[in-house]
Design an enzyme around this catalytic site. Structure first.
Site, short mmCIF file in Angstrom:
data_model
loop_
_atom_site.label_atom_id
_atom_site.label_comp_id
_atom_site.label_asym_id
_atom_site.label_seq_id
_atom_site.Cartn_x
_atom_site.Cartn_y
_atom_site.Cartn_z
N LYS A 294 -5.68 1.90 -3.64
CA LYS A 294 -7.12 2.22 -3.71
C LYS A 294 -7.35 3.55 -4.40
O LYS A 294 -8.37 3.72 -5.07
CB LYS A 294 -7.75 2.22 -2.31
CG LYS A 294 -7.93 0.82 -1.76
CD LYS A 294 -9.01 0.76 -0.70
CE LYS A 294 -9.27 -0.68 -0.30
NZ LYS A 294 -10.23 -0.80 0.81
N LYS B 13 -2.88 -10.10 -5.21
CA LYS B 13 -3.68 -10.64 -4.11
C LYS B 13 -5.11 -10.96 -4.57
O LYS B 13 -5.68 -10.22 -5.35
CB LYS B 13 -3.71 -9.58 -3.00
CG LYS B 13 -4.38 -10.00 -1.71
CD LYS B 13 -4.52 -8.84 -0.74
CE LYS B 13 -5.71 -7.97 -1.05
NZ LYS B 13 -6.16 -7.10 0.05
N LYS C 104 -11.72 -9.11 -2.81
CA LYS C 104 -13.17 -9.13 -3.00
C LYS C 104 -13.64 -8.08 -3.99
O LYS C 104 -14.73 -8.17 -4.54
CB LYS C 104 -13.95 -9.05 -1.68
CG LYS C 104 -13.53 -8.01 -0.66
CD LYS C 104 -14.52 -7.98 0.53
CE LYS C 104 -13.90 -8.09 1.90
NZ LYS C 104 -13.13 -6.94 2.37
P1 TYM Z 1 -10.31 -6.75 4.59
O1 TYM Z 1 -11.78 -6.62 4.80
O2 TYM Z 1 -9.75 -6.33 3.29
O3 TYM Z 1 -9.89 -8.26 4.81
C1 TYM Z 1 -10.23 -8.98 5.99
C2 TYM Z 1 -9.09 -9.88 6.40
O4 TYM Z 1 -8.77 -10.78 5.35
C3 TYM Z 1 -7.37 -10.72 5.06
N1 TYM Z 1 -7.20 -10.96 3.62
C4 TYM Z 1 -6.39 -11.88 3.10
N2 TYM Z 1 -5.57 -12.78 3.66
C5 TYM Z 1 -4.87 -13.59 2.83
N3 TYM Z 1 -4.98 -13.55 1.47
C6 TYM Z 1 -5.80 -12.67 0.87
N4 TYM Z 1 -5.91 -12.64 -0.46
C7 TYM Z 1 -6.55 -11.78 1.68
N5 TYM Z 1 -7.45 -10.79 1.42
C8 TYM Z 1 -7.83 -10.30 2.61
C9 TYM Z 1 -6.96 -9.31 5.46
O5 TYM Z 1 -5.57 -9.23 5.72
C10 TYM Z 1 -7.79 -9.09 6.70
O6 TYM Z 1 -7.17 -9.68 7.82
N6 TYM Z 1 -8.26 -2.92 7.10
C11 TYM Z 1 -8.84 -4.25 7.24
C12 TYM Z 1 -10.06 -4.30 8.13
C13 TYM Z 1 -9.83 -3.71 9.49
C14 TYM Z 1 -9.12 -4.33 10.55
C15 TYM Z 1 -9.21 -3.41 11.63
C16 TYM Z 1 -8.40 -5.53 10.67
C17 TYM Z 1 -10.30 -2.53 9.93
N7 TYM Z 1 -9.93 -2.36 11.25
C18 TYM Z 1 -8.59 -3.71 12.86
C19 TYM Z 1 -7.80 -5.80 11.91
C20 TYM Z 1 -7.90 -4.88 12.98
C21 TYM Z 1 -9.26 -4.73 5.85
O7 TYM Z 1 -9.43 -3.96 4.94
O8 TYM Z 1 -9.54 -6.05 5.78
#
Ligand code: TYM
Length: 331
Positions: free
Chosen positions: A115, A197, A200
């Protein structure tokens, strides 16, 4: 742990339109836990501001992410659905855990490295300490299980390290959480570059299928998906594009890789790509339909947020009073 019920926590950032990566890797699995576990699913807006957001977009996406949770089958009566910034204990514990997380540990986080490369103009302190806020999210609820995609594994490991460190200094305070990473769907790849990956924040709209895309868009994106020069639908090392499409097909149909290979024997990539588009669009149609209905009802969404934040805050309060006492804060 609540009595004899294990606790599940997970979160999604309202930082962009949600993709089928978010759906397949995370949200789709969330409802599997609702019967057996006490589940908290959070819209993590505090995390989203580590990258600059347009305020009106952030607010809209916060509603949309909550509406998508519900549209994906998370019943607010059975799951605690809430918005992170509405429970101030997240920020409070986040700060405290910053003081128990090492500079060196944070420097090793690959998400921070990625990032900061992408946002060279805005490498802020929040982007750096993001993982200790994520640790706070999880530890605040004495979470047992965290369903996420594989990209969050490093953050989960750090969460466990910080929790163990705190427990070692002050005695048992936090439950040590386990990740739940579904092996077969843990990483959905970009349709334009299947070695990276699906994200979004990708600028190439053709690389990403959004949960709310129309059927036409979904079909077009899959037809254009990058694959190798072969022609057999076979799951093999090195065939990243086809492997990714097979993973998506598997996620929407439940069919095994060998069943998929048999189904498409003698048929080319073109046929297969259209079939993946079909199952994906059909699988998402009910979600889109529910979403369209729910997003119109702001008052309902606000009532869900309010009830969720109240319940989350009451759980968070217990952990915070323990933490404050152990650290030596005056009550
Ligand atoms: P975020 O918002 O990027 O993504 C949300 C969830 O989607 C999963 N994910 C994917 N899984 C498979 N293939 C992909 N291409 C893909 N892109 C995203 C992510 O692994 C995630 O589970 N840091 C986290 C948000 C967060 C969080 C937490 C998660 C903040 N606090 C506490 C669990 C527990 C994040 O940026 O997710």
């Amino acid at each position: 742990m609540i009595g004899d019920r294990k606790l599940v926590f997970s979160g999604v950032q309202p930082s962009g339109n949600l993709t089928i990566g978010n759906y397949i890797g995370a949200i789709k699995n969330f409802k599997e836990f609702s019967d057996e576990y006490k589940c908290f699913y959070c819209v993590v807006d505090l995390h989203a501001i580590t990258v600059r957001q347009v305020p009106a977009d952030l607010r809209r996406r916060t509603y949309e992410t909550l509406a998508l949770y519900i549209a994906c089958g998370l019943d607010p009566q059975k799951n605690t659905l809430f918005v992170q910034s509405q429970v101030p204990a997240h920020a409070e514990l986040g700060w405290i855990l910053d003081c128990y997380t090492m500079f060196g540990e944070l420097s090793r986080m690959t998400q921070f490295k990625d990032k900061s490369a992408k946002n060279a103009q805005n490498i802020n302190a929040g982007l750096f300490t993001y993982p200790s806020l994520m640790a706070a999210d999880i530890l605040l609820y004495q979470t047992d299980l965290v369903p996420v995609g594989i990209d969050q594994k490093q953050h989960l490991e750090l969460t466990r390290d910080v929790a163990n460190r705190f427990n070692q200094i002050y005695g048992d305070t936090f439950t040590i959480p386990e990740g739940y990473i579904a092996k077969d769907t843990m990483k959905i790849m970009s349709l334009a570059d299947p070695t990276s990956k699906m994200s979004k924040s990708d600028e190439n709209q053709n690389a990403v299928v959004y949960i709310l895309d129309s059927k036409d868009d979904i079909m077009r994106k899959f037809r254009r998906a990058v694959t190798d020069s072969g022609s057999a639908v076979k799951y093999e090392e090195g065939k990243d594009g086809i492997n990714n499409l097979m993973t998506i097909y598997h996620a929407f149909t439940g069919k095994s890789m060998s069943d998929i290979e048999r189904e498409f024997e003698g048929r080319g990539y073109g046929d297969f790509k259209s079939a993946v588009g079909e199952v994906c669009a059909d699988g998402l149609a009910p979600v889109r339909c529910e979403f369209d209905r729910i997003i119109k009802d702001k008052a309902y969404l606000e009532s869900v947020m309010k009830a969720g934040a109240e319940e989350a805050a009451s759980y968070a309060r217990r952990t915070m009073s323990k933490v404050r006492r152990k650290i030596g804060f005056v009550n």
